[in-house]
Design a protein around this motif. Structure first.
Motif, PDB file in Angstrom:
ATOM      1  N   VAL A 120       0.852  -1.185   0.000  1.00 27.04           N
ATOM      2  CA  VAL A 120       0.000   0.000   0.000  1.00 27.04           C
ATOM      3  C   VAL A 120       0.894   1.244   0.000  1.00 27.04           C
ATOM      4  O   VAL A 120       1.965   1.252   0.618  1.00 27.04           O
ATOM      5  CB  VAL A 120      -0.954  -0.022   1.221  1.00 27.04           C
ATOM      6  CG1 VAL A 120      -0.191   0.056   2.519  1.00 27.04           C
ATOM      7  CG2 VAL A 120      -1.994   1.073   1.132  1.00 27.04           C
ATOM      8  N   LYS A 121       0.455   2.276  -0.696  1.00 26.64           N
ATOM      9  CA  LYS A 121       1.256   3.490  -0.828  1.00 26.64           C
ATOM     10  C   LYS A 121       0.767   4.573   0.130  1.00 26.64           C
ATOM     11  O   LYS A 121      -0.355   4.524   0.625  1.00 26.64           O
ATOM     12  CB  LYS A 121       1.197   3.995  -2.267  1.00 26.64           C
ATOM     13  CG  LYS A 121       1.787   3.032  -3.287  1.00 26.64           C
ATOM     14  CD  LYS A 121       1.656   3.593  -4.704  1.00 26.64           C
ATOM     15  CE  LYS A 121       2.242   2.630  -5.742  1.00 26.64           C
ATOM     16  NZ  LYS A 121       2.077   3.155  -7.120  1.00 26.64           N
ATOM     17  N   THR A 122       1.629   5.558   0.355  1.00 24.12           N
ATOM     18  CA  THR A 122       1.248   6.734   1.134  1.00 24.12           C
ATOM     19  C   THR A 122       1.469   7.974   0.281  1.00 24.12           C
ATOM     20  O   THR A 122       2.254   7.960  -0.678  1.00 24.12           O
ATOM     21  CB  THR A 122       2.090   6.849   2.421  1.00 24.12           C
ATOM     22  OG1 THR A 122       3.476   6.916   2.065  1.00 24.12           O
ATOM     23  CG2 THR A 122       1.863   5.653   3.335  1.00 24.12           C
ATOM     24  N   VAL A 155       0.067   9.815   4.510  1.00 21.29           N
ATOM     25  CA  VAL A 155      -1.284   9.270   4.688  1.00 21.29           C
ATOM     26  C   VAL A 155      -1.472   8.085   3.736  1.00 21.29           C
ATOM     27  O   VAL A 155      -1.146   8.178   2.548  1.00 21.29           O
ATOM     28  CB  VAL A 155      -2.355  10.348   4.413  1.00 21.29           C
ATOM     29  CG1 VAL A 155      -3.758   9.738   4.507  1.00 21.29           C
ATOM     30  CG2 VAL A 155      -2.194  11.509   5.387  1.00 21.29           C
ATOM     31  N   PHE A 156      -1.988   6.996   4.264  1.00 18.25           N
ATOM     32  CA  PHE A 156      -2.177   5.802   3.440  1.00 18.25           C
ATOM     33  C   PHE A 156      -3.242   6.038   2.369  1.00 18.25           C
ATOM     34  O   PHE A 156      -4.291   6.650   2.624  1.00 18.25           O
ATOM     35  CB  PHE A 156      -2.567   4.598   4.302  1.00 18.25           C
ATOM     36  CG  PHE A 156      -1.406   3.996   5.036  1.00 18.25           C
ATOM     37  CD1 PHE A 156      -0.563   3.087   4.414  1.00 18.25           C
ATOM     38  CD2 PHE A 156      -1.144   4.353   6.354  1.00 18.25           C
ATOM     39  CE1 PHE A 156       0.521   2.542   5.090  1.00 18.25           C
ATOM     40  CE2 PHE A 156      -0.066   3.811   7.035  1.00 18.25           C
ATOM     41  CZ  PHE A 156       0.765   2.907   6.398  1.00 18.25           C
ATOM     42  N   LEU A 157      -2.969   5.528   1.169  1.00 20.15           N
ATOM     43  CA  LEU A 157      -3.899   5.628   0.043  1.00 20.15           C
ATOM     44  C   LEU A 157      -4.588   4.286  -0.155  1.00 20.15           C
ATOM     45  O   LEU A 157      -4.029   3.227   0.148  1.00 20.15           O
ATOM     46  CB  LEU A 157      -3.136   6.010  -1.231  1.00 20.15           C
ATOM     47  CG  LEU A 157      -2.331   7.308  -1.155  1.00 20.15           C
ATOM     48  CD1 LEU A 157      -1.499   7.470  -2.432  1.00 20.15           C
ATOM     49  CD2 LEU A 157      -3.252   8.506  -0.950  1.00 20.15           C
ATOM     50  N   LEU A 158      -5.784   4.326  -0.685  1.00 23.40           N
ATOM     51  CA  LEU A 158      -6.482   3.078  -0.973  1.00 23.40           C
ATOM     52  C   LEU A 158      -5.712   2.296  -2.025  1.00 23.40           C
ATOM     53  O   LEU A 158      -5.168   2.884  -2.968  1.00 23.40           O
ATOM     54  CB  LEU A 158      -7.903   3.367  -1.467  1.00 23.40           C
ATOM     55  CG  LEU A 158      -8.879   3.909  -0.421  1.00 23.40           C
ATOM     56  CD1 LEU A 158     -10.199   4.289  -1.079  1.00 23.40           C
ATOM     57  CD2 LEU A 158      -9.124   2.868   0.668  1.00 23.40           C
ATOM     58  N   PRO A 159      -5.626   0.965  -1.875  1.00 24.10           N
ATOM     59  CA  PRO A 159      -4.871   0.163  -2.846  1.00 24.10           C
ATOM     60  C   PRO A 159      -5.474   0.258  -4.239  1.00 24.10           C
ATOM     61  O   PRO A 159      -6.699   0.252  -4.409  1.00 24.10           O
ATOM     62  CB  PRO A 159      -4.979  -1.260  -2.287  1.00 24.10           C
ATOM     63  CG  PRO A 159      -6.160  -1.235  -1.369  1.00 24.10           C
ATOM     64  CD  PRO A 159      -6.223   0.145  -0.811  1.00 24.10           C
ATOM     65  N   GLU A 160      -4.608   0.379  -5.219  1.00 25.79           N
ATOM     66  CA  GLU A 160      -5.054   0.488  -6.602  1.00 25.79           C
ATOM     67  C   GLU A 160      -5.587  -0.859  -7.100  1.00 25.79           C
ATOM     68  O   GLU A 160      -5.113  -1.911  -6.705  1.00 25.79           O
ATOM     69  CB  GLU A 160      -3.888   0.943  -7.489  1.00 25.79           C
ATOM     70  CG  GLU A 160      -3.340   2.309  -7.106  1.00 25.79           C
ATOM     71  CD  GLU A 160      -2.107   2.679  -7.908  1.00 25.79           C
ATOM     72  OE1 GLU A 160      -1.715   1.871  -8.781  1.00 25.79           O
ATOM     73  OE2 GLU A 160      -1.523   3.747  -7.650  1.00 25.79           O
ATOM     74  N   ALA A 161      -6.558  -0.789  -7.982  1.00 22.79           N
ATOM     75  CA  ALA A 161      -7.111  -1.973  -8.655  1.00 22.79           C
ATOM     76  C   ALA A 161      -7.763  -2.971  -7.696  1.00 22.79           C
ATOM     77  O   ALA A 161      -7.969  -4.127  -8.047  1.00 22.79           O
ATOM     78  CB  ALA A 161      -6.034  -2.669  -9.474  1.00 22.79           C
TER      79      ALA A 161
END
Length: 287
Positions: free
Chosen positions: A51-53, A58-64
């Motif tokens: 998972v990216k920030t 701030v954590f971002l929603l996982p892509e795809a």
């Protein structure tokens, strides 16, 4: 926002090993690794997604991944010990809880504890095809952590799997006998409503208990891993863990949702409860 709950490693283990190639279903399991990217790339739990920030951390929603459609959402970091701490796992879980319809589970002990228990479920592989997911090795589900497992005949014959799991005793409930490097005790049992399994409950349960009490790992197996082995597992929990039939049924069902003793075995478990406690505490029509 849905609830964030703590999750024992065994819960994730069983989610990863439910029968029927569930991991290939796109809405079955969203497993998120909330550690730093370099840690994820070094090694992670099988099928986990990084998972990216953003620039502020701030954590971002996982892509795809359509998190809102997932049946199970699980997140882990290195070693979170509580859902009360502001760990990476908790911060990520809060973001996921905003969109998920299922409770978000946080693995207690994180990657370190999970992989210490299940070394064989760590990997460096990041991308999987549907075919690869369908053909991932499935391990027996865990009923009692580090002690008691329930599986099918194919798993009971897989020497590499048994070595990885350090299984010492196999209770095989089948008309077919089998030999192997582990101790195998075969009980010729038919999956028939007329078969008398009740008469063997005492002997099988005491055999399982004698090994578990010494710290050995036991696998209870039958051809499909659904009826015979689940009936014996429930009978063991009733005698040696003092569960009612309802309690034992719920525990095994939670680990393996497709388990189902046949109607004859269920009636025999009802009689077993009467034998053990002197009363019928469970209405089997509600199971």
């Amino acid at each position: 926002m849905v609830e964030i709950k703590p999750c024992e490693p065994s819960v994730l283990y069983n989610l990863l090993n439910r029968s029927g190639a569930r991991l290939a279903e796109i809405n079955y399991l969203c497993l998120i690794d909330a550690r730093e990217t370099q840690d994820y790339r070094t090694s992670h739990i099988i099928t986990a997604k990084a998972v990216k920030t953003d620039s502020e951390g701030v954590f971002l929603l996982p892509e795809a991944l359509e998190v809102d459609s997932m049946q199970h959402v699980v997140v882990y970091d290195s070693n979170t010990s509580s859902i009360q701490e502001d760990s990476r796992a908790l911060l990520c879980a809060r973001v996921l809880s905003e969109v998920s319809l299922s409770p978000v589970l946080v693995v207690i002990g994180g990657f370190q504890r999970f992989t210490a228990l299940y070394t064989y479920l760590r990997t460096e592989k990041i991308m999987y095809t549907i075919t690869e997911l369908e053909n991932l090795k499935q391990y027996p589900v865990e009923i009692l952590s580090g002690l008691l497992y329930l599986g099918d005949e194919k798993q009971s014959a897989d020497c590499s799997l048994l070595r990885e799991m350090k299984i010492s005793l196999i209770i095989l409930l089948s008309q077919e006998s089998m030999k192997g490097n582990q101790t195998i005790v075969n009980f010729p049992v038919d999956d028939s409503v007329k078969f008398d399994l009740y008469s063997s409950f005492e002997r099988i349960c005491d055999l399982i208990a004698s090994h578990i009490d010494s710290g050995s790992r036991v696998l209870i197996a039958s051809p499909r891993g659904r009826s015979r082995c689940s009936a014996v597992t429930i009978a063991f929990l009733m005698k040696h863990r003092k569960h009612t039939l309802q309690e034992a049924w719920s525990l095994v069902l939670g680990c393996k949702p497709d388990m189902r003793p046949n109607a004859g075995f269920l009636q025999q478990l009802e009689a077993w409860e009467l034998h053990l406690t002197g009363r019928r505490e469970t209405d089997i029509s509600l199971l």
